[in-house]
Design a protein around this motif. Structure first.
Motif, mmCIF file in Angstrom:
data_model
loop_
_atom_site.group_PDB
_atom_site.id
_atom_site.type_symbol
_atom_site.label_atom_id
_atom_site.label_comp_id
_atom_site.label_asym_id
_atom_site.label_seq_id
_atom_site.Cartn_x
_atom_site.Cartn_y
_atom_site.Cartn_z
ATOM 1 N N UNK A 70 0.955 -1.100 0.105
ATOM 2 C CA UNK A 70 -0.091 -0.525 0.135
ATOM 3 C C UNK A 70 0.672 0.860 -0.085
ATOM 4 N N UNK A 71 1.421 1.568 -0.786
ATOM 5 C CA UNK A 71 1.973 3.110 -1.456
ATOM 6 C C UNK A 71 1.518 3.985 -0.223
ATOM 7 N N UNK A 72 -0.296 4.131 -0.267
ATOM 8 C CA UNK A 72 -0.030 5.507 1.186
ATOM 9 C C UNK A 72 0.359 4.539 2.180
ATOM 10 N N UNK A 73 0.437 3.624 3.278
ATOM 11 C CA UNK A 73 0.639 2.877 4.184
ATOM 12 C C UNK A 73 1.916 4.295 5.358
ATOM 13 N N UNK A 74 2.070 4.854 5.245
ATOM 14 C CA UNK A 74 3.001 5.599 5.842
ATOM 15 C C UNK A 74 1.866 6.759 6.202
ATOM 16 N N UNK A 75 1.332 7.384 5.612
ATOM 17 C CA UNK A 75 0.759 8.489 6.203
ATOM 18 C C UNK A 75 -0.657 7.955 6.397
ATOM 19 N N UNK A 76 -0.881 6.917 6.053
ATOM 20 C CA UNK A 76 -2.610 6.073 7.143
ATOM 21 C C UNK A 76 -1.845 6.281 8.308
ATOM 22 N N UNK A 77 -0.324 5.525 8.479
ATOM 23 C CA UNK A 77 -0.760 4.507 9.838
ATOM 24 C C UNK A 77 -0.263 6.509 10.474
ATOM 25 N N UNK A 78 0.230 6.443 10.280
ATOM 26 C CA UNK A 78 0.773 8.661 11.317
ATOM 27 C C UNK A 78 -1.501 8.759 11.891
ATOM 28 N N UNK A 79 -1.833 9.060 10.643
ATOM 29 C CA UNK A 79 -2.865 9.760 11.115
ATOM 30 C C UNK A 79 -3.766 8.395 11.931
ATOM 31 N N UNK A 80 -3.348 7.253 12.311
ATOM 32 C CA UNK A 80 -3.595 6.299 13.144
ATOM 33 C C UNK A 80 -3.311 6.668 14.376
ATOM 34 N N UNK A 81 -1.914 6.712 13.702
ATOM 35 C CA UNK A 81 -2.221 7.252 15.945
ATOM 36 C C UNK A 81 -2.496 8.229 16.538
ATOM 37 N N UNK A 82 -2.386 9.390 15.426
ATOM 38 C CA UNK A 82 -2.627 10.351 16.032
ATOM 39 C C UNK A 82 -4.411 10.424 16.044
ATOM 40 N N UNK A 83 -4.672 9.496 15.641
ATOM 41 C CA UNK A 83 -6.734 9.452 16.395
ATOM 42 C C UNK A 83 -6.916 8.893 17.484
ATOM 43 N N UNK A 84 -5.061 7.875 17.434
ATOM 44 C CA UNK A 84 -5.958 6.943 18.564
ATOM 45 C C UNK A 84 -5.367 7.383 19.737
ATOM 46 N N UNK A 85 -4.496 7.953 19.294
ATOM 47 C CA UNK A 85 -3.775 9.004 20.797
ATOM 48 C C UNK A 85 -5.258 10.171 21.554
ATOM 49 N N UNK A 86 -5.795 10.687 19.993
ATOM 50 C CA UNK A 86 -6.431 11.681 21.015
ATOM 51 C C UNK A 86 -8.084 10.405 21.758
ATOM 52 N N UNK A 87 -8.520 9.458 20.767
ATOM 53 C CA UNK A 87 -9.770 8.468 21.539
ATOM 54 C C UNK A 87 -8.781 8.388 22.575
#
Length: 90
Positions: A70-87
């Motif tokens: 998945x070429x967008x893996x890094x961007x999606x994973x970084x977004x996931x970490x931000x959202x997980x930290x918020x929740x």
């Protein structure tokens, strides 16, 4: 004028470099720099040469595998970490 291609000024030429990620040795530039810095800190700082080289090779192979899937893996994973930290309120 049935197609949108017939309207002058409707299409804009887009250079390929604007849509493709910047890669170093097949993985995103930021990940390659971070992985190389971490491996150099282990190899040079702690003087564990083999551990630093092994860490770099395993990390690079894993990142290369994930980016090819998945070429967008890094961007999606970084977004996931931000959202997980918020929740999780960490």
């Amino acid at each position: 004028m049935s197609a949108l291609d017939d309207i002058p000024g409707w299409s804009v030429p887009l250079h390929r470099s604007l849509s493709e990620p910047i890669l170093l040795a097949g993985i995103p530039r930021g990940a390659a720099i971070a992985l190389g810095t971490f491996a150099a800190a282990i190899g040079l700082g702690l003087q564990l040469w083999l551990a630093g080289i092994a860490l770099y090779l395993i990390g690079h192979a894993a990142a290369l595998f994930l980016i090819r899937q998945d070429p967008q893996f890094g961007a999606v994973f970084a977004c996931h970490l931000r959202v997980a930290r918020h929740h999780l309120d960490v």
